[in-house]
Scaffold this active site. Sequence first.
Site, short mmCIF file in Angstrom:
data_model
loop_
_atom_site.label_atom_id
_atom_site.label_comp_id
_atom_site.label_asym_id
_atom_site.label_seq_id
_atom_site.Cartn_x
_atom_site.Cartn_y
_atom_site.Cartn_z
N ASP A 119 13.98 -11.68 -6.67
CA ASP A 119 13.57 -12.43 -5.48
C ASP A 119 12.50 -11.65 -4.74
OD1 ASP A 119 13.45 -14.00 -3.21
OD2 ASP A 119 15.19 -13.02 -2.28
N ASP B 26 14.66 -14.55 0.38
CA ASP B 26 15.51 -15.71 0.70
C ASP B 26 16.77 -15.76 -0.17
OD1 ASP B 26 14.50 -16.50 -1.74
OD2 ASP B 26 13.73 -18.44 -1.06
N ASP C 13 12.38 -15.95 -7.79
CA ASP C 13 11.18 -16.79 -7.75
C ASP C 13 10.14 -16.26 -8.74
OD1 ASP C 13 10.16 -14.53 -6.28
OD2 ASP C 13 11.16 -15.36 -4.52
N ASP D 169 15.42 -29.52 -23.14
CA ASP D 169 16.79 -29.66 -22.67
C ASP D 169 17.41 -30.94 -23.25
OD1 ASP D 169 18.76 -28.61 -20.62
OD2 ASP D 169 18.53 -30.63 -19.83
N GLU E 25 17.40 -27.77 -27.50
CA GLU E 25 18.84 -27.61 -27.32
C GLU E 25 19.47 -28.78 -28.07
OE1 GLU E 25 22.12 -27.37 -23.74
OE2 GLU E 25 20.62 -28.94 -23.67
C1 GLC Z 1 21.50 -28.41 -20.62
C2 GLC Z 1 21.29 -27.17 -19.79
C3 GLC Z 1 22.33 -27.17 -18.70
C4 GLC Z 1 22.16 -28.40 -17.84
C5 GLC Z 1 22.20 -29.66 -18.70
C6 GLC Z 1 21.72 -30.86 -17.94
O1 GLC Z 1 22.70 -28.39 -21.28
O2 GLC Z 1 21.35 -26.03 -20.58
O3 GLC Z 1 22.26 -26.01 -17.90
O4 GLC Z 1 23.18 -28.44 -16.88
O5 GLC Z 1 21.37 -29.55 -19.82
O6 GLC Z 1 20.35 -30.80 -17.75
MG MG Z 2 12.88 -16.07 -3.30
#
Ligand code: GLC
Ligand code: MG
Length: 528
Positions: free
Chosen positions: A45, A49, A53, A219, A278
């Site tokens: 960070d 905050d 980031d 994802d 994934e």
């Molecule tokens: C994938 C990500 C996970 C997220 C999900 C929904 O499985 O790795 O972290 O919650 O997708 O986007």
């Molecule tokens: Mg920050």
Amino acid sequence: MRGDGETELAESTVDAETPLADATVGGEWWATGVVYQVYVRSFADSDGDGVGDLAGVRSRLGYLELLGVDALWLSPVYPSPGVDHGYDVSDPRDIDPLFGSLDDFDGLLADARRHGIRVIIDLVPNHTSDQHEWFRAAVSAAPGSPERSRYHFQSEPNNWQSVFGGPAWSRVAPEDEYYLHLFAPGQPDLNWAHPEVREDLEKTLRFWCDRGVDGVRIDVAHGLAKPEGLPDDRRQPGWTVVEDGTPDPRFDQDGVHEVHRLIRGVLDRYPGRMAVGEVIVRDDARWSAYVRPDELHLAFHFGLLNCPFAADEIRDTIDRTIAAAGSAPAVWTIANHDVPHPVTRYGSLERARAMALIALALPGTAYLYNGEELGLPDVDLPDSALQDPTWRLSGGTDRGRDGCRVPIPWEGEGPGYGFTTGTPWLPMPESYGALTAAEQLEDPDSTLSLYRRALELRKEHPAFRGAQIEWFGAPENCLAFRRVGTTLVCALNTGDRPVPLPPGDVLLTSADLTENGELPADTAAWLA
Ligand code: GLC
Ligand code: MG
């Protein structure tokens, strides 16, 4: 290695027909490289905050170079209300002010390049945030309107369950239609049959490729198509699905492959870029379809990630993963932001260190998760600190994934341990004080030093070039494999007593050998 104390290396027990990728022939970086996953919220960070980031990531690139990784994968940093910590995206072509700006992103990319590190971003095409302009327009439009047709709206829900718990359907207002969300209610699923949805993904891909990213992680890559008519789930209804072989209608629909060909089509116009998906699909034959030559370059198989610390099962999983990858490089990972840290999952630091040497010895590419290299255990957080939507949506039965998302301890004292000068978004335990990166850099026996040495050997030692493996006979609860065509042998002892090592010069071990040079329990060794 054999139980009777003899060494036996002649016995190759598996067909070595596991050719690795034409990709490696071309020497593409993503076919053999090591990628480090940065969960940006938790990494560093810069502005106090309490939330990591982009400037924070930039400030720690020297560390990543010292560690020896080839690329980093940034978790989502797009504008987002944050119900699933960035996996609910309200604009896929911008940066959330919480994390910085597009200028910060460009700066990070340029700095990373100077450190010899490539950058992969995380695309979330399956769903948007409920604050995305499309969904906002859909909510204010009428049932049956074109605005609603980019999502899945229905007057009656089917019986699907959300991955996070509870029904996969919510209403935007009483009396109104239901909309589909396979994850949190703030993550409405897009309708992949809609041409604008596809066009928008192409636009997003081009946007980031033009900025210079080296690749994308996709994802929920197995979710980008829904079955016609959204039929009921015929598996046992309820949150705990019993796997009886009945297909899950929510995922892995044939139509998904058209979307992966579309993604590949865009990336092929940008040399050297790649997509890693994934892909959570249990059936290996169906999983393999995602890495056909005109689809994803790579996909996470998750076999090793889900495998218990037991030599026979690890060996089977390795065989399955390599076979499933076919002509694509295999992706090895023992950690990510969705599962407990290896130390906690395997039950000890010793085992986590041993498994790291397994993952890093195998042919293909390896993905690390931030904190794995420090041997961080999961944190048992109080109920009041929990933020993962899983906790609430499961009705308090699943504590969720916050335990592996506690920020990285860099140096010094709590509460921020160099991660932040403010209050970390998840509390960091005192035990992290002994595990800071600064302390571990100084200690040759630390987990960080083990990872550094392993990555250096993997990159520089010629024994790591072989694209196939063959198995050797090994004592009960042990395994040993060799990278074919090279001298590298990797041995693992998951039993409870020391065993003799295979012959060869010891390159690296995850723990000290015994006094008479044997491989102790919960230990792995690299020999050449
Ligand atoms: C994938 C990500 C996970 C997220 C999900 C929904 O499985 O790795 O972290 O919650 O997708 O986007
Ligand atoms: Mg920050």
